[in-house]
Design a protein around this motif. Structure first.
Motif, PDB file in Angstrom:
ATOM      1  N   GLY A   1      50.319  30.581  63.329  1.00 58.44           N
ATOM      2  CA  GLY A   1      51.419  31.529  63.379  1.00 58.44           C
ATOM      3  C   GLY A   1      51.088  32.795  62.614  1.00 58.44           C
ATOM      4  N   PHE A   2      52.088  33.654  62.457  1.00 57.41           N
ATOM      5  CA  PHE A   2      51.899  34.953  61.809  1.00 57.41           C
ATOM      6  C   PHE A   2      52.928  35.118  60.688  1.00 57.41           C
ATOM      7  N   LYS A   3      52.551  35.909  59.694  1.00 62.15           N
ATOM      8  CA  LYS A   3      53.440  36.247  58.587  1.00 62.15           C
ATOM      9  C   LYS A   3      53.274  37.719  58.253  1.00 62.15           C
ATOM     10  N   SER A   4      54.233  38.227  57.488  1.00 65.64           N
ATOM     11  CA  SER A   4      54.119  39.604  57.017  1.00 65.64           C
ATOM     12  C   SER A   4      52.960  39.727  56.044  1.00 65.64           C
ATOM     13  N   ARG A   5      52.347  40.874  56.043  1.00 63.91           N
ATOM     14  CA  ARG A   5      51.201  41.084  55.166  1.00 63.91           C
ATOM     15  C   ARG A   5      51.603  40.976  53.701  1.00 63.91           C
ATOM     16  N   ARG A   6      52.856  41.249  53.400  1.00 65.78           N
ATOM     17  CA  ARG A   6      53.317  41.157  52.011  1.00 65.78           C
ATOM     18  C   ARG A   6      53.391  39.711  51.526  1.00 65.78           C
ATOM     19  N   ALA A   7      53.351  38.750  52.458  1.00 71.28           N
ATOM     20  CA  ALA A   7      53.413  37.344  52.066  1.00 71.28           C
ATOM     21  C   ALA A   7      52.120  36.865  51.415  1.00 71.28           C
ATOM     22  N   LEU A   8      51.032  37.600  51.587  1.00 70.38           N
ATOM     23  CA  LEU A   8      49.752  37.230  50.992  1.00 70.38           C
ATOM     24  C   LEU A   8      49.659  37.837  49.602  1.00 70.38           C
ATOM     25  N   ALA A   9      49.694  36.993  48.580  1.00 70.50           N
ATOM     26  CA  ALA A   9      49.642  37.452  47.192  1.00 70.50           C
ATOM     27  C   ALA A   9      48.205  37.535  46.706  1.00 70.50           C
ATOM     28  N   PHE A  10      48.016  38.302  45.663  1.00 70.05           N
ATOM     29  CA  PHE A  10      46.667  38.474  45.106  1.00 70.05           C
ATOM     30  C   PHE A  10      46.114  37.156  44.588  1.00 70.05           C
ATOM     31  N   GLU A  11      46.965  36.341  43.971  1.00 70.96           N
ATOM     32  CA  GLU A  11      46.485  35.091  43.394  1.00 70.96           C
ATOM     33  C   GLU A  11      46.186  34.026  44.441  1.00 70.96           C
ATOM     34  N   ASP A  12      46.480  34.303  45.710  1.00 80.89           N
ATOM     35  CA  ASP A  12      46.152  33.349  46.763  1.00 80.89           C
ATOM     36  C   ASP A  12      44.662  33.326  47.071  1.00 80.89           C
ATOM     37  N   ASN A  13      43.954  34.337  46.680  1.00 79.35           N
ATOM     38  CA  ASN A  13      42.509  34.421  46.957  1.00 79.35           C
ATOM     39  C   ASN A  13      41.760  33.766  45.802  1.00 79.35           C
ATOM     40  N   ILE A  14      41.489  32.467  45.924  1.00 77.68           N
ATOM     41  CA  ILE A  14      40.824  31.725  44.856  1.00 77.68           C
ATOM     42  C   ILE A  14      39.365  31.430  45.193  1.00 77.68           C
ATOM     43  N   LYS A  15      38.946  31.679  46.428  1.00 80.26           N
ATOM     44  CA  LYS A  15      37.568  31.457  46.840  1.00 80.26           C
ATOM     45  C   LYS A  15      37.071  32.668  47.615  1.00 80.26           C
ATOM     46  N   HIS A  16      35.762  32.747  47.791  1.00 83.96           N
ATOM     47  CA  HIS A  16      35.201  33.848  48.556  1.00 83.96           C
ATOM     48  C   HIS A  16      35.659  33.763  50.011  1.00 83.96           C
ATOM     49  N   SER A  17      36.060  34.879  50.545  1.00 84.17           N
ATOM     50  CA  SER A  17      36.461  34.912  51.943  1.00 84.17           C
ATOM     51  C   SER A  17      35.233  34.992  52.843  1.00 84.17           C
ATOM     52  N   VAL A  18      35.448  34.718  54.109  1.00 81.17           N
ATOM     53  CA  VAL A  18      34.404  34.793  55.131  1.00 81.17           C
ATOM     54  C   VAL A  18      34.834  35.824  56.164  1.00 81.17           C
ATOM     55  N   PHE A  19      33.902  36.677  56.569  1.00 84.68           N
ATOM     56  CA  PHE A  19      34.208  37.715  57.540  1.00 84.68           C
ATOM     57  C   PHE A  19      33.870  37.183  58.933  1.00 84.68           C
TER      58      PHE A  19
END
Length: 656
Positions: free
Chosen positions: A397-415
């Motif tokens: 599904g989809f969510k608003s971009r504001r729903a993604l918090a800074f502290e949610d990024n706990i691991k390296h992302s993959v492009f």
């Protein structure tokens, strides 16, 4: 020194690290340096690095190729490198490699595994050219009446790679030239078509062309004249047809000064390999293909190798893991091994049922007698970890971009990027999804399983719009796959309110920070190698090429340029420190939290103890103070006070 393959070696067969077969097939890297040898490349100019020394662009290009080869001797000894020159009248002798190539092309180094003697031969040529600048023009005479068609150059590269490169290797061409209009005149359109057709043949053969265009103040390089119509575009567009508006050059293109050539090659030295290639399910029966690329990778020293002394030679020892049955003293196949929890010594009755469970491993549900252990097969353990899912990404599904918090990024992302080779139309669908999510400011929530032996995780898919700034830095379009944390992955941190700096203090700090920004506003990590790793490689390089290693000559590129920093912002930093002293909040000491106790500081500095020793008053110090001093100096602290005093006195006497 361990080979490059060992850095990516999968120790356990169960851990299928990546699903993309290019990890296994593309471990070897093949680079063909295709260098222009026209008169403009051989034109002499003053070398900015040395006084009273002349050099040319061809010299710098060959020097960059030599530096890349020297590095590959250490980190990629199984890789292959070749050097081909074009626009030269020199020809390969009959019967040698390159003799049947197009006229005007010359293979200086056939594609072969990197080795120190071949690199030393190139180093000797460059040393002679440094002493005698005309050496390169005499060795590789340039064509003065005409230029070789770019299509013929690509054809010669294709033939050379076909004859010398392994079929399963990652094959690339480093194309170096300073001429932006190689075919002026009426035949330009026909030669552009020929060059583009030949380039498409190269790409279909699995060869990537990475151009390095040399630009000068006297002659700026304009890729729109010729090469923008030849090189294949890599940007995401709604149409895959070539030649449409909005087409841009490949993201790997490099246009810069000849002095920056080596630094540019370092960015492209390591080939881009996908971490995984999996289907991306957008809806039932609606799937596209995507590839994932890691943005951050730690480079480490290679592991040591074992060698067997066979008398006349030294061979590398290949190790393998074998499972042996202690009772039968025979090797057991891995498929016969069962997995279970070790919860203490098993009962005699439980051991009797182990053999029966092994026989019924493929019979589905098994009954386990009371008090016996539970054993599982290899496939069952894998199903527990993967929950029975196959590798892939499923849109939830989809969510608003504001729903993604800074502290949610706990691991390296993959492009992730579309993979047109697995599902036709992936690029078009991927582009439409990317543009829509950017327009509506949405993120996607997906369930991702990128490895066959890993656990599925929920991820946020963050769209990234393509960006090009004035410095030429380009952020490609695509999605960032960000692993989302589970509830127990996040810990509540204690919040303590601190004093906020005043606006005047912030403004004073901003003045000197603006003077210390990184060039072009971006931090290129490839330009600042790990000093420990670079020092290690420099020692190995000196040993491989039989050179004397000079530790004083080693340059740590990560060390700040203090003199330049003080020159630019020294006065501003002093002004900020003065404002900091005058700021009221900087002189306030927060009261300690009630109920906390701090242990009294009983340590005594060396200057005070030395003054006591000179005055003959060491006996006035307490035992704990004497012990703390001796412990800080690595001395024993046993014995009575008199022993401690004598030991301290002896140390101070030996260290005036």
């Amino acid at each position: 020194m361990a080979s490059f393959e060992d850095w990516n070696r999968i120790v356990d067969d169960d851990d299928e690290e990546l699903q993309d077969t290019s990890l296994y097939e593309g471990k070897r890297d093949v680079i063909m340096f295709c260098i222009d040898c026209s008169p403009s490349m051989l034109e002499l100019y003053e070398d900015p690095r040395y006084e009273d020394v002349q050099t040319c662009k061809l010299f710098r290009a060959l020097e960059a190729a030599m530096q890349i080869q020297k590095r590959k001797v250490l980190v990629g000894p199984n890789d292959s490198v070749g050097i081909m020159l074009f626009n030269t009248t020199k020809r390969n002798e009959s019967g040698t490699a390159g003799a049947d190539l197009k006229k005007g092309t010359y293979v200086y180094q056939p594609i072969a595994t990197v080795n120190a003697p071949k690199v030393m031969e190139l180093m000797q040529l460059l040393d002679e050219a440094r002493e005698k600048p005309e050496k390169l023009a005499e060795t590789f005479p340039p064509m003065t009446d005409r230029r070789v068609a770019v299509g013929d150059v690509f054809t010669s590269c294709n033939w050379a790679i076909r004859d010398g490169a392994p079929k399963t290797a990652t094959k690339r061409i480093f194309f170096i030239t300073d001429e932006d209009n190689p075919h002026p005149g009426a035949a330009s359109s026909r030669l552009i078509t020929s060059a583009r057709t030949t380039l498409i043949d190269l790409v279909q053969a699995g060869v990537t062309v990475e151009p390095f265009f040399i630009s000068t103040e006297e002659k700026p390089f304009d890729p729109s004249i010729f090469y923008s119509s030849v090189l294949l575009a890599t940007n995401l567009t709604d149409s895959d047809e070539p030649g449409e508006d909005g087409q841009i050059l490949p993201e790997s293109i490099s246009i810069g000064q000849i002095e920056e050539l080596l630094a540019q090659m370092r960015f492209h030295e390591v080939p881009k390999r996908a971490l995984f290639s999996v289907p991306f399910t957008l809806a039932p029966d609606f799937t596209i293909g995507v590839k994932g690329y890691g943005l951050i990778t730690e480079q480490k020293k290679g592991a040591y190798r074992y060698f067997a002394d066979l008398g006349d030679r030294m061979d590398v020892v290949n190790s393998r893991t074998a499972y042996v049955d202690e009772e039968r003293e025979a090797e057991v196949e891995k498929t016969q091994i069962l997995y279970g929890m070790d919860l203490g010594a098993p009962s005699a009755e439980a051991e009797e049922h182990v053999g029966d469970q092994a026989k019924d491993a493929d019979a589905g549900t098994r009954s386990v007698p009371l008090g016996s252990r539970v054993f599982y097969t290899q496939d069952e353990v894998r199903s527990f970890r993967t929950l029975g899912l196959e590798p892939g990404i499923k849109l939830l599904g989809f969510k608003s971009r504001r729903a993604l918090a800074f502290e949610d990024n706990i691991k390296h992302s993959v492009f992730i990027y579309p993979d047109e080779m697995t599902y036709s139309g992936s690029k078009r669908t991927f582009t439409a999804l990317l543009k829509t999510m950017i327009k509506k400011k949405k993120i996607a929530i997906v369930l991702a399983l990128t490895r066959r032996n890993s656990s599925p995780i929920f991820c946020a898919v963050l769209p990234q719009e393509e960006k090009v700034d004035e410095s030429g830095w380009r952020e490609p379009p695509g999605f960032h796959l960000i692993p989302l944390p589970f509830a127990d992955d996040i810990r509540a941190a204690p919040l303590e309110r601190g004093f906020r700096a005043s606006d005047d203090l912030k403004e004073a700090a901003r003045k000197f920070m603006d003077k210390l920004v990184v060039k072009n506003g971006s931090y290129p990590p490839d330009s600042y190698p790990n000093p420990s790793l670079a020092y290690h490689n420099a020692q190995l390089e000196a040993s491989a090429f039989r050179e004397e290693f000079d530790p004083e000559a080693f340059e740590d590129l990560t060390e700040p340029k203090y003199d330049l920093m003080h020159k630019r912002a020294g006065q501003l930093i002093k002004a900020w420190k003065q404002k900091l002293r005058e700021d009221e909040t900087a002189n306030i000491v927060a009261a300690p939290v009630a109920g906390t106790k701090r242990k009294a500081d009983v340590s005594v500095d060396e200057a005070e103890i030395r003054s006591k020793w000179e005055a003959g008053a060491l006996n006035k110090l307490r035992v704990d103070q004497l012990k703390d001093f001796l412990k800080s100096k690595g001395e024993p602290v046993s014995g009575k006070k008199a022993d401690l005093v004598e030991r301290v006195s002896q140390w101070l006497q030996n260290h005036p």
